[in-house]
Design a protein around this motif. Sequence first.
Motif, PDB file in Angstrom:
ATOM      1  N   ALA A  76       0.822  -1.204   0.000  1.00 19.34           N
ATOM      2  CA  ALA A  76       0.000   0.000   0.000  1.00 19.34           C
ATOM      3  C   ALA A  76       0.857   1.256   0.000  1.00 19.34           C
ATOM      4  CB  ALA A  76      -0.925  -0.008   1.214  1.00 19.34           C
ATOM      5  N   THR A  77       1.996   1.210   0.697  1.00 22.82           N
ATOM      6  CA  THR A  77       2.869   2.379   0.812  1.00 22.82           C
ATOM      7  C   THR A  77       3.428   2.795  -0.543  1.00 22.82           C
ATOM      8  OG1 THR A  77       3.466   1.828   3.095  1.00 22.82           O
ATOM      9  CG2 THR A  77       4.991   3.255   1.876  1.00 22.82           C
ATOM     10  N   VAL A  78       3.817   1.833  -1.372  1.00 18.39           N
ATOM     11  CA  VAL A  78       4.405   2.171  -2.672  1.00 18.39           C
ATOM     12  C   VAL A  78       3.357   2.217  -3.782  1.00 18.39           C
ATOM     13  CG1 VAL A  78       6.638   1.209  -2.005  1.00 18.39           C
ATOM     14  CG2 VAL A  78       4.986  -0.231  -3.235  1.00 18.39           C
ATOM     15  N   GLY A  79       2.108   2.010  -3.428  1.00 15.79           N
ATOM     16  CA  GLY A  79       1.051   2.061  -4.425  1.00 15.79           C
ATOM     17  C   GLY A  79       0.848   0.784  -5.193  1.00 15.79           C
ATOM     18  N   ALA A  80       1.480  -0.306  -4.743  1.00 13.81           N
ATOM     19  CA  ALA A  80       1.281  -1.601  -5.399  1.00 13.81           C
ATOM     20  C   ALA A  80      -0.049  -2.204  -4.947  1.00 13.81           C
ATOM     21  CB  ALA A  80       2.427  -2.545  -5.070  1.00 13.81           C
ATOM     22  N   VAL A  81      -0.545  -3.145  -5.715  1.00 14.70           N
ATOM     23  CA  VAL A  81      -1.811  -3.817  -5.427  1.00 14.70           C
ATOM     24  C   VAL A  81      -1.523  -5.191  -4.834  1.00 14.70           C
ATOM     25  CG1 VAL A  81      -3.961  -4.710  -6.412  1.00 14.70           C
ATOM     26  CG2 VAL A  81      -2.929  -2.616  -7.341  1.00 14.70           C
ATOM     27  N   THR A  82      -2.020  -5.444  -3.637  1.00  8.96           N
ATOM     28  CA  THR A  82      -1.824  -6.747  -3.004  1.00  8.96           C
ATOM     29  C   THR A  82      -2.784  -7.769  -3.604  1.00  8.96           C
ATOM     30  OG1 THR A  82      -1.065  -5.820  -0.895  1.00  8.96           O
ATOM     31  CG2 THR A  82      -1.994  -8.037  -0.837  1.00  8.96           C
ATOM     32  N   VAL A  83      -2.249  -8.941  -3.941  1.00  6.69           N
ATOM     33  CA  VAL A  83      -3.072 -10.074  -4.373  1.00  6.69           C
ATOM     34  C   VAL A  83      -2.879 -11.163  -3.321  1.00  6.69           C
ATOM     35  CG1 VAL A  83      -3.546 -11.775  -6.163  1.00  6.69           C
ATOM     36  CG2 VAL A  83      -2.766  -9.475  -6.800  1.00  6.69           C
ATOM     37  N   PRO A  84      -3.774 -11.249  -2.334  1.00  9.39           N
ATOM     38  CA  PRO A  84      -3.619 -12.279  -1.305  1.00  9.39           C
ATOM     39  C   PRO A  84      -3.973 -13.650  -1.870  1.00  9.39           C
ATOM     40  CG  PRO A  84      -5.614 -10.990  -0.917  1.00  9.39           C
ATOM     41  CD  PRO A  84      -4.960 -10.402  -2.122  1.00  9.39           C
ATOM     42  N   VAL A  85      -3.064 -14.599  -1.708  1.00 11.32           N
ATOM     43  CA  VAL A  85      -3.245 -15.934  -2.280  1.00 11.32           C
ATOM     44  C   VAL A  85      -3.773 -16.879  -1.203  1.00 11.32           C
ATOM     45  CG1 VAL A  85      -2.119 -17.875  -3.420  1.00 11.32           C
ATOM     46  CG2 VAL A  85      -1.388 -15.534  -3.937  1.00 11.32           C
ATOM     47  N   ASN A  86      -4.844 -17.555  -1.516  1.00 14.88           N
ATOM     48  CA  ASN A  86      -5.421 -18.537  -0.609  1.00 14.88           C
ATOM     49  C   ASN A  86      -4.407 -19.664  -0.393  1.00 14.88           C
ATOM     50  OD1 ASN A  86      -6.966 -20.684   0.537  1.00 14.88           O
ATOM     51  ND2 ASN A  86      -8.830 -19.851  -0.359  1.00 14.88           N
ATOM     52  N   THR A  87      -3.984 -19.854   0.848  1.00 11.05           N
ATOM     53  CA  THR A  87      -2.955 -20.859   1.136  1.00 11.05           C
ATOM     54  C   THR A  87      -3.474 -22.285   1.000  1.00 11.05           C
ATOM     55  OG1 THR A  87      -3.463 -20.696   3.506  1.00 11.05           O
ATOM     56  CG2 THR A  87      -1.652 -19.332   2.663  1.00 11.05           C
ATOM     57  N   ARG A  88      -4.780 -22.448   0.747  1.00 11.12           N
ATOM     58  CA  ARG A  88      -5.342 -23.783   0.533  1.00 11.12           C
ATOM     59  C   ARG A  88      -5.358 -24.166  -0.944  1.00 11.12           C
ATOM     60  NH1 ARG A  88     -10.740 -23.906   4.389  1.00 11.12           N
ATOM     61  NH2 ARG A  88      -9.771 -23.231   6.326  1.00 11.12           N
ATOM     62  N   PHE A  89      -5.003 -23.241  -1.816  1.00  9.91           N
ATOM     63  CA  PHE A  89      -5.038 -23.525  -3.249  1.00  9.91           C
ATOM     64  C   PHE A  89      -4.141 -24.710  -3.600  1.00  9.91           C
ATOM     65  CE2 PHE A  89      -6.238 -19.062  -5.055  1.00  9.91           C
ATOM     66  CZ  PHE A  89      -7.578 -19.332  -4.797  1.00  9.91           C
ATOM     67  N   LYS A  90      -4.620 -25.534  -4.528  1.00  9.54           N
ATOM     68  CA  LYS A  90      -3.790 -26.547  -5.163  1.00  9.54           C
ATOM     69  C   LYS A  90      -3.140 -25.906  -6.397  1.00  9.54           C
ATOM     70  CE  LYS A  90      -4.813 -29.607  -2.109  1.00  9.54           C
ATOM     71  NZ  LYS A  90      -5.677 -30.753  -2.294  1.00  9.54           N
ATOM     72  N   ALA A  91      -2.291 -26.640  -7.079  1.00 10.18           N
ATOM     73  CA  ALA A  91      -1.463 -26.066  -8.143  1.00 10.18           C
ATOM     74  C   ALA A  91      -2.276 -25.380  -9.244  1.00 10.18           C
ATOM     75  CB  ALA A  91      -0.573 -27.153  -8.755  1.00 10.18           C
ATOM     76  N   ASP A  92      -3.335 -26.030  -9.723  1.00 10.84           N
ATOM     77  CA  ASP A  92      -4.123 -25.446 -10.801  1.00 10.84           C
ATOM     78  C   ASP A  92      -4.780 -24.135 -10.370  1.00 10.84           C
ATOM     79  OD1 ASP A  92      -3.424 -27.525 -12.414  1.00 10.84           O
ATOM     80  OD2 ASP A  92      -5.354 -28.570 -12.306  1.00 10.84           O
ATOM     81  N   GLU A  93      -5.283 -24.115  -9.133  1.00 14.28           N
ATOM     82  CA  GLU A  93      -5.929 -22.897  -8.627  1.00 14.28           C
ATOM     83  C   GLU A  93      -4.911 -21.777  -8.447  1.00 14.28           C
ATOM     84  OE1 GLU A  93      -9.396 -24.801  -5.819  1.00 14.28           O
ATOM     85  OE2 GLU A  93      -7.322 -25.242  -5.315  1.00 14.28           O
ATOM     86  N   LEU A  94      -3.722 -22.136  -7.960  1.00 14.69           N
ATOM     87  CA  LEU A  94      -2.665 -21.151  -7.772  1.00 14.69           C
ATOM     88  C   LEU A  94      -2.214 -20.578  -9.111  1.00 14.69           C
ATOM     89  CD1 LEU A  94      -0.566 -19.665  -6.051  1.00 14.69           C
ATOM     90  CD2 LEU A  94       0.867 -21.720  -6.161  1.00 14.69           C
TER      91      LEU A  94
END
Length: 545
Positions: A76-94
């Motif tokens: 947020a400080t540098v103006g980037a956009v966070t994409v939070p990744v679900n830690t339960r994702f399997k490979a295809d979902e990730l």
Amino acid sequence: MPVPVTLAQVLNAVCQDRGEAQAYVGPGECWSWAQITAQSRRIAAGLHAAGIVKGDHVGLMLGNSGEWIAAFFACATVGAVTVPVNTRFKADELLFCLKQADVRLLIHADSFLGIDFTGMLRQLEPAIDTQLPGAALPQLRQVVCIGGQGLAVAVTSYEAFLADGARVGDAALDALAAQVRPDDILLIQYTSGTTSFPKGVMLTHANMLGDAACVARRMGVTADDRYFSIRPFFHVAGSTLSVLVSLVSGCCLLSLPKFDVAQALEVLERERCTLTSGNDTIFLMLMGHESFDASRLHLKGGWAAAGPEVMQKIRDVMGVPHVCNAYGQSEASPNVLLSDHDDAFELRRDGFMRPHPGVEVRIADAQTGALVAPGQGQGEIQVRGWNVMRGYYNMPEATAKAMTEDGWLRTGDIGEQSADGRFRMVGRLKDMYRVGGENVAPAEVEEVLHAHPAVQQAQVIGVPDARLGEVTGAFVLLKPGQQVSRHELIAWCKARCANFKVPRYLELVDSFENIDMTGSSKVQKNKLRAHAILLWKIQADTVAA
């Protein structure tokens, strides 16, 4: 209405006012606001040194921790956009998430709760062992790994990443933060819908901070509160309704990497937590545990997405007098309706809530769009106002479908309005169901089953479960001449999708013709669900094995 601000502005104000106060407590870690701020600036400097500029997308694949919070604040400080990744994702979902979101830099834990994230990344993008970008993720330029040994060639250690940022001065970081505006995108939240894969909801600084401020006010949060939330930070119930509620109020947030009931109860008691939150599943599991003892708790309130029976138990069994009832969805940052902590208990118990200032809510007939007057029946909950998303990332058709022509968000949920202007949610229009608070779209599981070589057709529905609210049920029609057991199909799903999506019930069928079908030969999910409840003898107190 909340004043539009940026996350960096709020963080600086809280740090100046409460720098030495506790900001976050987790297993083996305790951060003050000054420490969280300092670490977020170190990470922000690393991002800048790595070439991340305003608007770039940064993925976070970490468990609940102070480091997750600091990294979120850094983006947020540098103006980037966070994409939070679900830690339960399997490979295809990730792979889908990182590619669809155009993630340019990923910060990930080497492993988390036994999941080998580094190995998963190697599987989906072999170029991390040679040079990025690669063919699978052409936008991914850098991967930063926290922990682990023997890093891949194209992966940077967290220590080296932070060291690279050491040459970036405070003046440069302050200048970057000054360029960020409240209406800039802060986060892209991936949420399950009616498509086979999730959609990326674009939320701004003003969306999320405004929602958090309104929620904190309605909950009656003070800087002296100690707020325990087990909601994953990769969900908006974690990012907005936990992390940012703590930030805007200056209170201390407490969490765990995963929901362990005994450990959660121990934290609530030891840390003298005054607030907590969650869905009905979480509260029922806490109250049902063998070590539960309401006399050892210090809770006064919080919020719950729960029905009247559970709300009654939260007050009477758990002894929490001022829990608010909450309704929302990711597309609305997420909270739309909330009761006040000092509302009459009957209103909070029965789910009668009000929208936040500046947010409009209406009830419309789902078929005709005609407005339903207060007290005159049920319809789709529709929302318009400052908390509504900017849209789905790179999905213009889905965005247009989610909005009416006059700018109202179609929630897909059924609600009603009382004569005094309060609203409550009473059901869902969509086929989507919720397993322990996690949204699941039937198409996601159906596609996994359809990928099995022996499967001709699969139909998936959510069926009731006393512990999780709902669980997955599946009906599978095999191709002629093929044979496969239900256990093999469940194992197939376990290897390819998150555990909460895996069918708890699965039935092999010869035909779907015995279940009413529409004119277009589609199975009617409501009829299938009713059939499933009878077939599997599901009662109100049934808990899936």
